[in-house]
Enzyme design. Structure first.
Site, mmCIF file in Angstrom:
data_model
loop_
_atom_site.group_PDB
_atom_site.id
_atom_site.type_symbol
_atom_site.label_atom_id
_atom_site.label_comp_id
_atom_site.label_asym_id
_atom_site.label_seq_id
_atom_site.Cartn_x
_atom_site.Cartn_y
_atom_site.Cartn_z
ATOM 1 N N ASP A 112 -11.031 1.155 -0.899
ATOM 2 C CA ASP A 112 -10.520 2.550 -0.036
ATOM 3 C C ASP A 112 -11.307 3.474 0.436
ATOM 4 O OD1 ASP A 112 -7.721 3.551 0.673
ATOM 5 O OD2 ASP A 112 -7.405 4.150 -0.961
ATOM 6 N N HIS A 156 0.018 -1.348 -0.287
ATOM 7 C CA HIS A 156 -0.240 0.022 -0.043
ATOM 8 C C HIS A 156 0.812 1.415 -0.073
ATOM 9 C CE1 HIS A 156 -2.690 3.090 1.974
ATOM 10 N NE2 HIS A 156 -3.837 2.706 1.061
HETATM 11 MN MN MN Z 1 -5.609 2.765 0.719
#
Ligand code: MN
Length: 396
Positions: free
Chosen positions: A357, A235
Site C-alpha cells: 500500500d 479498492h
Molecule cells: Mn491502497
C-alpha cells in the site's frame, strides 16, 4: 448481451457450479485449500514450474511482488485538487485535501511519492528488496470527475502506465483505471487496456457517485472484466454519502475503519445481489486482508440468504462459496500474522497475495512482516509472488 448468448453462458455456469459447490465445501473443511481460480491458474504454484529462479533461502529472501501500490499522474492530481476546492459532501475530501490542497508551508504528504516512479520509488524498492510494484491509480482514481473528464483521464493514465511498465518491465506492472460514470466507455477502455496496452487487470475505488457495481447500470463493467479474464481490484474509498454521517466524528472515515466498511459493504452487495450468478467467471481482489470478510464468513452464510430473499434476490451459492469462486485478497495495510494465518486457513493459500500500500504504508515493515510471518517456505513464496504472477498474469 444478446439473450441467446446469456442463456448459453448461464447453462454452462450451472454445470460448473455443481462442481464448484462441492469443491468449496471440501475446501472449507480443510485447513489447506485447493487451488482457487483454476481458470487463471491452470495449476497451483508458479507458472515458471520446477525451475524456480527465486527459491526462498531459509525462509528469508524471496521474490516480492507488491500488489496494491499507488501511483498517479500530474493531470489527475490537478483534477482531484479542483474537486477538493469545489467542496462538497464526499467524505473522501478530508484526506484528499491534505494530499492535494495542503496549506502553503505544510510539508507535502504522499503526493511526491505518488507522482514519482523512476527515482524515489525504485530506490525504495531496491533498499527494501522489493522486486516489483503492481501500480494502480490512487484513490479516488477518476471516479469523482464528470463522465467525459473521467473517461479522458482514465485513458491518459493508462497510456502513461503502459509506458512506465514498458520502461521497467521487470520492476513494474499495472492495473488499468476506467470511469464507471460511463459504463459503456469504461468497458471499451478495459478492452484496450488488456488487449492493446497489455496491463494486468483493473482498479476501481468502490462506489462511483453512490453507484455500486452490483447495480444493473454497472454490469457492462463486470461483463468486460469477465470476458477479458482480468481481475478487478476493488479498492476502498470513504463511505458513500448515504452512510457517511457516523464516520464524520473522530476522523474514522479513512483507512482506520471507514475504508474497510465501505469496500466490505461493496463486496457483500456483490455476493448477495445475485449478480455473481450472471458473471460466474468474474475475478475480484480485495485489499486489507479481505476487508475483514474472511472473519465474517460464517455469519454471512448464516444470515445472508434469508436477508437476500426478503429483498427479492435469489443466489445460487452461499456467500462463502461466492468468496471462494470469485475473490482473492491481499495483505495491504494489515501486517498481522494471526490475521494472515486465519485467512490462509479460511480461504486458502492460493487466494492471498502480499501488498504494501505504498506510499500510504511504509515499505520496510511490510517487508519484515512478509519475511518473518510464521509461514512455510512454500506458503511464503505463494503469498510473496507466485499467486500474484498467476492471478495478474505477471510474466516478466
Ligand atoms: Mn491502497
Amino acid at each position: 448481451m444478446p439473450a441467446r448468448r446469456r442463456l448459453v453462458s448461464r447453462k454452462q455456469s450451472e454445470g460448473r457450479m455443481a462442481i464448484d459447490r462441492r469443491t468449496a465445501l471440501v475446501r472449507m473443511s480443510t485447513t489447506v485449500a485447493a487451488s482457487t481460480w483454476p481458470a487463471l491458474a491452470g495449476a497451483t504454484g508458479s507458472p515458471r514450474g520446477e525451475q524456480d529462479p527465486w527459491p526462498p533461502v531459509g525462509g528469508r529472501r524471496v521474490r516480492k511482488i507488491a500488489t496494491e501500490e499507488a501511483w498517479s499522474i500530474p493531470e489527475v492530481a490537478e483534477a482531484v485538487r479542483d474537486v477538493v476546492r469545489q467542496r462538497g459532501p464526499s467524505l473522501d475530501l478530508k484526506l484528499l485535501a491534505q494530499i492535494y490542497d495542503a496549506p502553503p508551508g505544510t510539508p507535502p504528504r504522499f503526493l511526491p511519492e505518488l507522482l514519482d516512479v523512476d527515482t524515489v520509488r525504485l530506490a525504495e524498492m531496491d533498499a527494501s528488496g522489493v522486486d516489483m510494484h503492481l501500480l494502480s491509480l490512487t484513490m479516488p482514481g477518476v471516479q469523482m470527475f464528470e463522465p467525459d473528464m473521467g473517461v479522458a483521464l482514465a485513458r491518459l493514465s493508462n497510456d502513461r502506465l503502459s509506458e512506465i511498465v514498458r520502461r521497467h518491465p521487470t520492476r513494474l506492472a499495472g492495473l488499468a483505471s476506467f470511469a464507471p460514470q460511463d459504463p459503456g466507455a469504461a468497458a471499451k477502455e478495459m478492452e484496450r487496456a488488456i488487449n492493446t496496452l497489455k496491463l494486468n487487470g483493473f482498479i476501481v475505488n468502490s462506489h462511483t457517485q453512490g453507484v455500486y457495481l452490483d447495480e444493473p447500470r454497472s454490469w457492462p463493467i463486470l461483463e468486460a472484466a469477465e470476458a477479458l479474464g482480468a481481475p478487478l481490484y476493488l479498492h476502498p474509498r470513504a463511505p458513500s454519502d448515504g452512510m457517511a454521517a457516523p464516520f464524520r466524528d473522530y476522523r474514522i472515515e479513512g483507512a482506520v475503519w471507514g475504508y474497510g466498511v465501505e469496500a466490505g459493504t461493496h463486496a457483500v452487495r456483490l455476493m448477495l445481489s445475485g449478480v455473481l450468478d450472471r458473471f460466474p467467471r468474474l475475478r475480484i481482489v480485495l485489499g486489507h486482508m479481505g476487508e475483514a470478510l474472511p472473519f465474517w464468513m460464517w455469519r454471512l452464510d448464516f444470515m445472508g440468504a434469508p436477508g437476500a430473499r426478503a429483498a427479492g434476490r435469489t443466489n445460487q451459492l452461499k456467500p462463502s462459496e461466492y468468496f471462494q469462486r470469485h475473490f482473492a485478497i491481499t495483505t495491504s495495510g494489515v501486517e498481522d500474522p494471526l490475521a494472515l494465518r486465519f485467512c490462509i486457513n479460511k480461504i486458502g493459500i492460493d487466494s492471498i497475495m502480499w501488498a504494501i500500500d505504498y506510499p500510504y504504508q511504509p515499505t520496510a515493515p511490510a517487508v519484515a512482516f512478509l519475511e518473518s510471518a510464521p509461514l512455510s517456505d512454500q506458503e511464503r513464496a505463494q503469498i510473496a509472488y507466485r499467486n500474484a504472477e498467476r492471478i495478474f498474469r505477471i510474466t516478466e
